[in-house]
Design a protein around this motif. Sequence first.
Motif, PDB file in Angstrom:
ATOM      1  N   GLN A   1       0.840  -1.190   0.000  1.00 41.79           N
ATOM      2  CA  GLN A   1       0.000   0.000   0.000  1.00 41.79           C
ATOM      3  C   GLN A   1       0.880   1.246   0.000  1.00 41.79           C
ATOM      4  OE1 GLN A   1      -2.465   0.587   3.478  1.00 41.79           O
ATOM      5  NE2 GLN A   1      -3.942   1.837   2.359  1.00 41.79           N
TER       6      GLN A   1
ATOM      7  N   GLN B   1      -3.378   5.358  -1.250  1.00 40.61           N
ATOM      8  CA  GLN B   1      -3.910   4.391  -2.206  1.00 40.61           C
ATOM      9  C   GLN B   1      -4.441   3.152  -1.491  1.00 40.61           C
ATOM     10  OE1 GLN B   1      -4.025   5.047  -5.608  1.00 40.61           O
ATOM     11  NE2 GLN B   1      -3.312   7.065  -4.961  1.00 40.61           N
ATOM     12  N   GLY B   2      -5.214   2.366  -2.214  1.00 35.86           N
ATOM     13  CA  GLY B   2      -5.648   1.092  -1.681  1.00 35.86           C
ATOM     14  C   GLY B   2      -4.557   0.039  -1.796  1.00 35.86           C
ATOM     15  N   PRO B   3      -4.610  -0.979  -0.975  1.00 41.00           N
ATOM     16  CA  PRO B   3      -3.612  -2.050  -1.064  1.00 41.00           C
ATOM     17  C   PRO B   3      -3.665  -2.749  -2.416  1.00 41.00           C
ATOM     18  CG  PRO B   3      -4.822  -2.167   1.010  1.00 41.00           C
ATOM     19  CD  PRO B   3      -5.533  -1.174   0.154  1.00 41.00           C
TER      20      PRO B   3
END
Lengths: 117, 114
Positions: free
Chosen positions: B37, B41-43
């Motif tokens: 991640q 941001q998203g993983p």
Amino acid sequence: AQTVTQSQPEMSVQEAETVTLSCTYDTSENNYYLFWYKQPPSRQMILVIRQEAYKQQNATENRFSVNFQKAAKSFSLKISDSQLGDTAMYFCAFRGGSGGANSKLTFGKGITLSVRP
Amino acid sequence: DTGVSQDPRHKITKRGQNVTFRCDPISEHNRLYWYRQTLGQGPEFLTYFQNEAQLEKSRLLSDRFSAERPKGSFSTLEIQRTEQGDSAMYLCASSGLAGEETQYFGPGTRLLVL
């Protein structure tokens, strides 16, 4: 490949009010799982709620509920009676239903929710 | 068992050095995942184990990255010849047998490459 879209980067809500976070996804699968995860500042990611695509009934967990529209590929999260502790980044995630290579989660970019006192 | 644990929580290294992270899943979980991640941001998925078998690797996992889960319990993620672009939070998650699809996440290891 599956995609998850969270188009709202930030939202703000007054304490005790209700807020809805939007999520759309794209998939060709019929059986899958959808999740909302919460990530407070500098803290680990925790599950808020999950929905199985084969279930028509929307999932509910205390103050958290979802509006799952399978045909529209929409999965929004409603937070009722917002609390200061709800301040966090919220991620929508998709998981395929057939296991194996579909076990991974695909995440949206997240939305930062701020609860105002 | 108190959940997924990761060690170290923070790591600062110089470019070109090797680093290794460890993840201990929830004890009865046979599936283990690594995600990366970056800030805001998203993983993103890196790799996945079922017991000791590594079943899937993302294109994000370059040749400098290697992951193991030798006895089907804890897992390690090694990054060789680190680059500044490797700076990120590395998250580990675990889940149980088929039918229990929820992944539970650890606190993550934050890597900074100088």
